[in-house]
Structures are given as structure tokens and as C-alpha cells.
Design a protein around this motif. Sequence first.
Motif, PDB file in Angstrom:
ATOM      1  N   PHE A 260      13.812 -23.743  25.334  1.00  0.00           N
ATOM      2  CA  PHE A 260      14.757 -23.465  24.248  1.00  0.00           C
ATOM      3  C   PHE A 260      16.184 -23.848  24.625  1.00  0.00           C
ATOM      4  N   GLY A 261      16.391 -24.296  25.843  1.00  0.00           N
ATOM      5  CA  GLY A 261      17.711 -24.729  26.274  1.00  0.00           C
ATOM      6  C   GLY A 261      17.860 -24.682  27.776  1.00  0.00           C
ATOM      7  N   SER A 262      18.189 -25.818  28.372  1.00  0.00           N
ATOM      8  CA  SER A 262      18.551 -25.876  29.788  1.00  0.00           C
ATOM      9  C   SER A 262      19.903 -26.562  29.855  1.00  0.00           C
ATOM     10  N   VAL A 263      20.756 -26.093  30.750  1.00  0.00           N
ATOM     11  CA  VAL A 263      22.149 -26.545  30.741  1.00  0.00           C
ATOM     12  C   VAL A 263      22.465 -27.262  32.051  1.00  0.00           C
ATOM     13  N   VAL A 264      23.120 -28.434  31.954  1.00  0.00           N
ATOM     14  CA  VAL A 264      23.472 -29.183  33.165  1.00  0.00           C
ATOM     15  C   VAL A 264      24.981 -29.344  33.285  1.00  0.00           C
ATOM     16  N   SER A 265      25.455 -29.473  34.526  1.00  0.00           N
ATOM     17  CA  SER A 265      26.873 -29.752  34.761  1.00  0.00           C
ATOM     18  C   SER A 265      27.154 -31.201  34.352  1.00  0.00           C
ATOM     19  N   PRO A 266      28.395 -31.499  33.939  1.00  0.00           N
ATOM     20  CA  PRO A 266      28.663 -32.792  33.299  1.00  0.00           C
ATOM     21  C   PRO A 266      28.800 -33.997  34.227  1.00  0.00           C
ATOM     22  N   TRP A 267      29.101 -33.760  35.504  1.00  0.00           N
ATOM     23  CA  TRP A 267      29.371 -34.893  36.403  1.00  0.00           C
ATOM     24  C   TRP A 267      28.206 -35.093  37.358  1.00  0.00           C
ATOM     25  N   ILE A 268      27.660 -36.302  37.400  1.00  0.00           N
ATOM     26  CA  ILE A 268      26.581 -36.605  38.357  1.00  0.00           C
ATOM     27  C   ILE A 268      27.212 -37.026  39.678  1.00  0.00           C
ATOM     28  N   LEU A 269      26.922 -36.257  40.735  1.00  0.00           N
ATOM     29  CA  LEU A 269      27.387 -36.630  42.076  1.00  0.00           C
ATOM     30  C   LEU A 269      26.359 -37.559  42.697  1.00  0.00           C
ATOM     31  N   THR A 270      26.828 -38.675  43.235  1.00  0.00           N
ATOM     32  CA  THR A 270      25.894 -39.634  43.821  1.00  0.00           C
ATOM     33  C   THR A 270      25.354 -39.108  45.149  1.00  0.00           C
ATOM     34  N   LEU A 271      24.170 -39.563  45.519  1.00  0.00           N
ATOM     35  CA  LEU A 271      23.619 -39.212  46.838  1.00  0.00           C
ATOM     36  C   LEU A 271      24.560 -39.688  47.929  1.00  0.00           C
ATOM     37  N   GLU A 272      25.220 -40.804  47.665  1.00  0.00           N
ATOM     38  CA  GLU A 272      26.165 -41.366  48.621  1.00  0.00           C
ATOM     39  C   GLU A 272      27.308 -40.391  48.918  1.00  0.00           C
ATOM     40  N   ALA A 273      27.834 -39.760  47.866  1.00  0.00           N
ATOM     41  CA  ALA A 273      28.925 -38.796  48.059  1.00  0.00           C
ATOM     42  C   ALA A 273      28.442 -37.568  48.836  1.00  0.00           C
ATOM     43  N   LEU A 274      27.152 -37.239  48.660  1.00  0.00           N
ATOM     44  CA  LEU A 274      26.604 -36.032  49.292  1.00  0.00           C
ATOM     45  C   LEU A 274      26.158 -36.271  50.735  1.00  0.00           C
ATOM     46  N   GLU A 275      26.161 -37.530  51.146  1.00  0.00           N
ATOM     47  CA  GLU A 275      25.675 -37.952  52.465  1.00  0.00           C
ATOM     48  C   GLU A 275      26.212 -37.111  53.642  1.00  0.00           C
ATOM     49  N   PRO A 276      27.527 -36.809  53.698  1.00  0.00           N
ATOM     50  CA  PRO A 276      28.032 -36.063  54.867  1.00  0.00           C
ATOM     51  C   PRO A 276      27.463 -34.644  54.985  1.00  0.00           C
ATOM     52  N   PHE A 277      26.787 -34.170  53.970  1.00  0.00           N
ATOM     53  CA  PHE A 277      26.363 -32.766  53.954  1.00  0.00           C
ATOM     54  C   PHE A 277      24.860 -32.601  54.150  1.00  0.00           C
ATOM     55  N   ARG A 278      24.231 -33.657  54.637  1.00  0.00           N
ATOM     56  CA  ARG A 278      22.790 -33.598  54.871  1.00  0.00           C
ATOM     57  C   ARG A 278      22.448 -32.620  55.992  1.00  0.00           C
TER      58      ARG A 278
END
Length: 421
Positions: A260-278
Motif C-alpha cells: 500500500f506504500g513504500s517510501v524511498v529517499s530521493p538521492w541515489i548514492l553510487t556504490l562508488e561513493a560508498l566505497e570508503p565505508f566497506r
Amino acid sequence: MSSQKKSWINIPDDSDFPLENIPFGIIQKGENPPEPATRIGDTAVSLSALCDYGYFDDLGIDDLTVFYQPVLNGFISLGKAKTSAVRKRIRELFEEGNESLKSNGDAVNAALFPANKVKNLMPVYVGDYTDFYSSIEHATNVGKMFRDPDNALLPNWRHIPVGYHGRSSSIVVSGTGIHRPKGQTNPDNGPKPVFGPTKQLDFELEMAFVTGKETELGESIPVEKAEEYIFGMVIFNDLSARDIQKWEYVPLGPFLSKNFGSVVSPWILTLEALEPFRVKGPEQKPEVLPYLRVSGKRNIDINLEVALKPENENEETVVCRSNFKYMYWNMSQQLAHQTVNGCNIRVGDMYASGTISGHEPGSYGSMLELTWRGTKPLRLAGGNTRKFIEDNDIVTMRAFCKKDGLRIGFGECTTKILPAK
Ligand code: MN
């Protein structure tokens, strides 16, 4: 104190959106057509405008129309080499000392807007949506409550990234209100169900990944290559009606209790940006089948929180703090499993993690667990108590990574629960 790059536009300390982030989304200014954008600090940057002024001309992108489309599917389809070049270009344009954009007043006026003056729209057209069930803490808690405390995990759980196919039409962007759903429940396990608005409306704290490359029917993605197919991530609030779920889920799983409704945040963060936090994920025992075996740091250290704010309170109350790194099954395993039977995937498809709970009671990612099925109501800052979500409550999820002075984040995923229609 911060190792973050400096820009000629203002980026507040502790912003989710430093130059190291450069996420992608869709914005709308007034009545203008929707346009692809990024966000830096408190500024939304139109990619259409940057393209107008020729800033993407020399990146080898043949089809520049992707910068004018109302969803990012076309842009993402360019592939990681090209989308990464666009991120790099944007970062250069905004770095302190770079005059290329800064000195072009017309381009600056056309491209930069206060983020709170634009509307965020769904970043992608979601063709298909899968919801996994990959947190061992969450699966254990739910198993204890609904089945057998001594055998909380079903025998398949440590062998299969359990999931179901959800509904994509009702995935909406942060800021969209959701009406309390109505449906069948059987509260007292009586001979007959009753019909009405759910009395057990819940959030599920999840992250979702978006695929950036398609496969053909019959093809499987090897687990070691799965990340090549993942473009980026968003926060995902998988709203759930627990009383409807309890009555309907046997034998085929969740249906109307979750679509009936699922909500997502508006900005997609790339895997590349998330790389330092693996980071490495939890040890998997027993060892998984070969098609799910993967090595290296496949989890990501993402701090998560959920806040509730009733209409009659001035302040929100953070009711949960968790972390994406707790996930037992990682995204590579989920995608390898999704396609192992030859199921094809498309660009823009969404794959939610399942509720992300940690070990401690304050880290449980749903009201169901936080209040232990309503038996331990939460006390909020303004004095209200909650067993589940009530009408006009605002649910806000936040997610950010922090390490060695670098912080990047997803911003907010927020929704107001409206009375049943
Ligand atoms: Mn879910």
C-alpha cells in the motif's frame, strides 16, 4: 578537522552531501519539467542546465538526452564508466579554485537552486521490486514472536537469501503521505475475519539497491560480478500492516499488508561513493552453497536511524538506531540468488534489504520488534506512547556513513501517515 574537499559553494559541516558524495536524483522547479540533478550541501544542481552549457560535451556520451529525462533510467543505462565520469566532472566544477562554472554567471543561475526550493521526484522508474529478509536479528525476532522461540529461524534461512516479489507501482518518494490501509484481519483467531483499517501499522527500516545493467532471460549473475550490476542505494521504508500480514501471509507470503506504500529517499548514492565505508559482513555458518560464496568486504557501514513525531508533539523522538553492516546476506549474494534461476533484471529495478535490526533492543528496525508486538509501548519525548504508528504521525529515516573525517549521507526518507480513506 574534516578531510573533505573544499568547494566554492557553501557546504555546511556534517552535511550529507559533500563533494565526495555527488548522488543522483530528479528534481522539479515550480511547473518546469522534471530534471536529473545532484545535490551538494544545501544546493540542488540541475544536470540539464550543466548539459545546456556544454559541461558534459567531452565525456564521450553520445546520447545527451539522458540529462533531460524525467527519470534516471536512461542516465544509469550509460554504464558505470560514463556515470562515474559525470560524477568526477561535477566534483571538479565545484572544487575550490575551479573557475570554469563559477565564472559563468548564466550557467550558475540556471543550474543551482536551494535544495529546499525544489521538489524531489522518484529518481527511477521501478520496473520490478524485490524485498529480501536478510537481517538475522530481524528474522530471529519475528520467528520468536510469530512461531517458536526455540526454533526462530526456519531451516532454509541460513542457506537462502529469503525474499519475495513486491509491488513497484506503490513505491513513492520521500515526502509523500500514505493513507492507513484497510483490509482483512483476524485479531482473536476467531472463526471469521473482520474488515477495517489496520490497527498495527508499522515501518520497516531498510536500504535498497538499484540495478544499473540488464541481463537477458536465462542469464545468471555470478556472485563475484554482482556489484557491476548495482548502480547505487537509497533508504527504503517498507510500511507494513502487521495484523493484515498475520492473517494473509500463509502460505504465499506478504501481499496487501506491504504493497500500500513504500517510501524511498530521493538521492541515489553510487556504490562508488560508498566505497570508503566497506566492511566485512558477519560470518556465515554453515558455509553457503558455491554460487553464493563471495569474499572481501561486501557489507557497508551505514548508520541508520528512525524518528517518530506525532502531530501534537513539537519534537521527534529517535526510536531506533541500527546499521546496514549487520546484514547477514550481502547485496552481491542477494543479486546472485535473484538471478540464479535465470530471472532477468532491468535498469532501475529495486531490491530492498529487509528490516535491518541489530542485537540491542534500541536497534530493532520495526515497531513490531521495538514494542515486542505491542507488549512494551514506546514512550516518546512529548509524553505520548506508541505500540504502532498512529494517524498523522511522521516517520523519518536517516542514513549516513562516517569515517576518518569523511561523512556522506542519504538525507531523509520521510512520510506522514494519513487517516484511512
Ligand atoms: Mn520489508
